[in-house]
Write a protein that holds these residues in place. Structure first.
Motif, PDB file in Angstrom:
ATOM      1  N   GLU A 128      -8.045  -0.423   8.207  1.00 30.36           N
ATOM      2  CA  GLU A 128      -8.016   0.919   7.815  1.00 30.36           C
ATOM      3  C   GLU A 128      -9.303   1.097   6.790  1.00 30.36           C
ATOM      4  O   GLU A 128      -9.814   2.292   6.522  1.00 30.36           O
ATOM      5  N   ILE A 129      -9.795   0.112   6.350  1.00 31.29           N
ATOM      6  CA  ILE A 129     -10.951  -0.073   5.156  1.00 31.29           C
ATOM      7  C   ILE A 129     -12.036  -0.846   5.761  1.00 31.29           C
ATOM      8  O   ILE A 129     -11.886  -1.832   6.374  1.00 31.29           O
TER       9      ILE A 129
ATOM     10  N   PRO B 236       0.865  -1.100   0.025  1.00 32.82           N
ATOM     11  CA  PRO B 236       0.009   0.158   0.137  1.00 32.82           C
ATOM     12  C   PRO B 236       0.727   1.209  -0.053  1.00 32.82           C
ATOM     13  O   PRO B 236       1.966   1.199   0.391  1.00 32.82           O
TER      14      PRO B 236
ATOM     15  N   PHE C   4      -0.296   5.528   0.553  1.00 32.43           N
ATOM     16  CA  PHE C   4      -1.581   6.536   0.616  1.00 32.43           C
ATOM     17  C   PHE C   4      -0.637   7.993   0.612  1.00 32.43           C
ATOM     18  O   PHE C   4       0.264   8.092   1.096  1.00 32.43           O
TER      19      PHE C   4
ATOM     20  N   GLN D 201      -9.059   4.594  -3.975  1.00 29.06           N
ATOM     21  CA  GLN D 201      -9.789   5.215  -2.901  1.00 29.06           C
ATOM     22  C   GLN D 201      -9.593   4.604  -1.782  1.00 29.06           C
ATOM     23  O   GLN D 201      -8.588   3.498  -1.321  1.00 29.06           O
ATOM     24  N   SER D 202      -9.550   5.337  -0.600  1.00 29.53           N
ATOM     25  CA  SER D 202      -9.067   5.258   0.754  1.00 29.53           C
ATOM     26  C   SER D 202     -10.372   5.038   1.927  1.00 29.53           C
ATOM     27  O   SER D 202     -10.211   4.662   3.023  1.00 29.53           O
TER      28      SER D 202
ATOM     29  N   GLU E 226       0.731   3.448   5.522  1.00 26.51           N
ATOM     30  CA  GLU E 226      -0.333   3.037   6.139  1.00 26.51           C
ATOM     31  C   GLU E 226      -1.123   4.358   6.545  1.00 26.51           C
ATOM     32  O   GLU E 226      -0.195   5.469   6.961  1.00 26.51           O
ATOM     33  N   MET E 227      -2.231   4.885   6.402  1.00 20.46           N
ATOM     34  CA  MET E 227      -3.014   6.022   6.777  1.00 20.46           C
ATOM     35  C   MET E 227      -2.682   6.387   8.338  1.00 20.46           C
ATOM     36  O   MET E 227      -2.820   7.702   8.671  1.00 20.46           O
TER      37      MET E 227
ATOM     38  N   GLU F 264      -5.718   9.608  -0.792  1.00 18.03           N
ATOM     39  CA  GLU F 264      -5.705   9.046  -2.060  1.00 18.03           C
ATOM     40  C   GLU F 264      -4.855   7.633  -2.007  1.00 18.03           C
ATOM     41  O   GLU F 264      -3.808   7.877  -1.146  1.00 18.03           O
ATOM     42  N   SER F 265      -4.935   6.531  -2.581  1.00 17.31           N
ATOM     43  CA  SER F 265      -4.373   5.778  -2.455  1.00 17.31           C
ATOM     44  C   SER F 265      -3.639   5.513  -4.063  1.00 17.31           C
ATOM     45  O   SER F 265      -4.508   5.746  -5.202  1.00 17.31           O
TER      46      SER F 265
END
Length: 663
Positions: A335-336, A146, A148, A193-194, A161-162, A200-201
């Motif tokens: 996170e999703i 990932p 972001f 999408q995040s 990671e967010m 944003e990813s």
């Protein structure tokens, strides 16, 4: 495997930048507990937390070239790094380590963004050019790792990671109803999408450049179904499958630490374990999830494969209390929003794996997408030819679709036939293969007061793909799976996020460019597609137990609503209390409370698939709101040992390169 983070912010002094990047790294310290490092320049900072797999004594990050101009923070593994290093040496590059990090940096310096197409691996990285001030971000072709990013005025922030953004002063999380509508509708986020507004990813197969505040993105790898070899016979196809899958496993065993395998009980992970055993010089360690609930348990088949291969097997037993107890932690790491609970046992299993001393694992993800293992593909073939089929053939094909689903039994044939009559022609342009699945998504979208048009984003994504109109219906279904469920859930929520939560790197041999190219060139060429993964099974028939080779697809699942109804954890107030639901303004609190009450009070047999799915979505949305938006669930990360600090202002771009200001 590591975690990376960084940001541009010209308004903050260097001392503040140094403190901020340490805070960000601490939030993702679980990804790389073996060490950390930072780099600071005027208005810029980035850093890495490291999980040491290759050349553990070297390769500290951020990693710089000898001139001190280029600096890399890198997360992932390039499995063909030895071959690339040999090529680069032939071009004059000098190497000081035996890690793939140095290969990535030299490849970029030598070939620029063209190097990305040469990489066989899962990765996400940030490369900073201290001479021009340019920042490059890149992500692998299948979306394994990932990355972001977000823009706030003149600042730009990025991370693996967010949750790293929780450490950025003034950064506020806000769940985005528009993105959530799409996620609920299609069950997973799209590649960019995040779930949060303004975050944003970076999509799979893309790289980004930030220069003087201007951002541009480029695609370097598209999913193509016409790039494989020309295969003349089934015998040749089987030989190529054995060769390419074996080579892929061999590449992914490259490690300076022990590599284990996750055994699901199905044929994909059994093949990976078989080949890993053949290529390993030591006894293989395997790991599995067992369930108290027999409906979900595959332990007998897992033990059968382990005994056949002689592995050192570790089984993690999972009950309702385990799932309910670990859900908040698993959601925090995911996170999703998630539509099923199956990722929670993987969170628990990865903890057990690390406790057993293993920090690299192989698994079978990607085989179903490449070799047409999902019933979705058979369903697409059936619906596409539905109107031309005699009634007897329709019933025969329906019986082959979902033998594990009770509502697809003989007594339901009339109702199912009516459903297929209704969905035998395309309603949503380009989305024919997924239209039945999306019906459950429409129900989930009722969680929102205003769901808008849940499928607008995915329709736009399809429209942007120039090759899509030329694809066959099954290829379109594959393309959609590679864009949605695979990266949006299987590789992230259920895969990478759960393993890295405990410092375990996962590698997927079926997500290899050569395996993908071969599989997509032979699918449907030697059979009709109604025996899932037939060619893959036949390629290894003589080397695995018949019960495993001929086992029908048994989707990995876990107890959903029933687990929470049985345990009743205290956080269920989030979905039962009008006051708690009222904290999330975009939720339809009345519908949400009614649904949660039904799932938690009615017998499990009275709860439909779409209701279970929607309940898990609701619960995870509320847990994410608590952790990220309201920050009522306070979690402080732990910074791994700080091994390297690079201050480019003090170094003045000296020629010491990788050894500048090391502490």
């Amino acid at each position: 495997m590591c975690g990376i983070a960084g940001f541009f912010d010209p308004s903050r002094p260097a001392e503040a930048l140094s403190a901020d990047i340490l805070g960000m790294l601490a939030r993702i310290g679980h990804r790389g507990p073996d060490g950390s490092g930072t780099l600071v320049d005027d208005g810029f900072a980035m850093g890495t937390v490291r999980l040491a797999i290759l050349d553990p004594a070297a390769g500290m990050q951020p990693f710089g070239d000898r001139s001190g101009r280029y600096w890399l923070s890198y997360n992932g593994e390039i499995y063909n790094y030895r071959e690339l290093r040999a090529t680069l040496r032939g071009l004059g590059c000098v190497f000081l380590t035996d890690c793939d990090t140095e290969v990535v940096l030299n490849a970029w310096i030598t070939w620029g963004p063209d190097c990305l197409a040469r990489f066989n691996g899962g990765f996400a990285f940030a490369l900073y050019d201290s001479q021009t001030g340019d920042l490059f971000l890149a992500r692998d072709r299948f979306g394994k790792r990932p990355l972001f990013y977000a823009r706030r005025g003149d600042s730009f922030v990025f991370a693996s990671e967010m949750k790293a953004f929780l450490a950025v002063p003034g950064f506020h999380f806000e769940q985005d109803p528009g993105q959530l509508s799409a996620i609920l509708g299609q069950t997973t986020p799209l590649p960019d999408q995040s779930g949060f507004r303004g975050i944003e990813s970076l999509p799979l197969g893309q790289w980004l450049r930030l220069r003087d505040g201007r951002m541009e993105t480029h695609t370097y790898a598209d999913l193509r179904f016409d790039a494989g070899p020309v295969v003349a016979s089934e015998a040749e196809a089987l030989a190529l499958i054995r060769e390419r899958v074996s080579r892929s496993v061999e590449l992914r065993l490259r490690s300076d630490v022990e590599v284990g395998v996750y055994l699901s009980g199905g044929v994909d992970s059994a093949i990976v374990a078989l080949l890993a055993s053949e290529h390993s010089s030591q006894k293989l360690s395997t790991f599995s999830v067992e369930f108290d609930d027999a409906e979900f348990d595959e332990s007998a088949d897992q033990r059968l494969v382990s005994a056949h291969l002689g592995t050192r097997h570790h089984a993690q037993r999972i009950g309702h209390a385990d799932i309910a107890g670990s859900l908040p932690d698993a959601v925090y790491h995911a996170e999703i929003p998630a539509f099923r609970s199956a990722f929670v046992p993987m969170f628990i299993l990865s903890k057990r794996t690390r406790q057993e001393g293993i920090k690299v694992i192989l698994s079978g993800e990607g085989a179903d997408e490449a070799f047409l293992g999902y019933d979705l593909f058979k369903e697409t073939l059936l619906r596409g030819s539905w109107r031309d089929m005699p009634e007897a053939t329709r019933r025969e094909r329906l019986a082959q679709l979902y033998p594990h689903l009770s509502h697809y039994g003989p007594a339901d044939i009339t109702a199912i036939t009516g459903l297929y009559d209704q969905f035998s022609s395309e309603r949503l342009p380009g989305l024919f293969s997924h239209e039945l699945r999306f019906q459950n998504g429409l129900f989930s979208a009722r969680l929102l007061k205003d769901a808008g048009t849940p499928f607008a984003s995915i329709a736009a994504l399809v429209a942007q793909c120039e090759a899509f109109p030329q694809m066959s219906p099954v290829e379109r279904a594959q393309w959609l799976e590679y864009q949605t469920l695979l990266p949006g859930y299987l590789l992230s929520t259920q895969g990478e996020r759960m393993s890295l939560a405990h410092g375990v790197e996962n590698r997927c041999p079926f997500l290899d460019p050569d395996v993908f190219a071969l599989a997509t060139s032979i699918n449907l060429k030697f059979d009709d597609g109604f025996r899932e993964k037939r060619l893959l099974r036949e390629a290894f028939r003589d080397r695995l137990p018949e019960a495993i080779i001929d086992k029908r697809k048994f989707p990995y699942r876990a107890p959903d609503g029933a687990a929470f109804a049985a345990v009743r954890p205290d956080y269920l107030d989030l979905v039962l209390s009008p006051a708690e639901l009222g904290k999330i303004p975009f939720l339809d609190a009345r519908f949400a409370q009614r649904l949660a009450t039904k799932v938690l009070t009615k017998p499990a047999g009275e709860i439909s698939t779409k209701e279970n799915q929607t309940f898990l979505f609701l619960l995870s949305i509320c847990l994410l709101h608590r952790a990220f938006v309201s920050r009522e669930d306070r979690r402080d990360g732990v910074l791994p040992p700080l091994e390297k600090v690079v201050d480019l202002r003090e170094a003045a771009h000296s020629s010491q390169g990788n050894f500048i200001s090391v502490t």
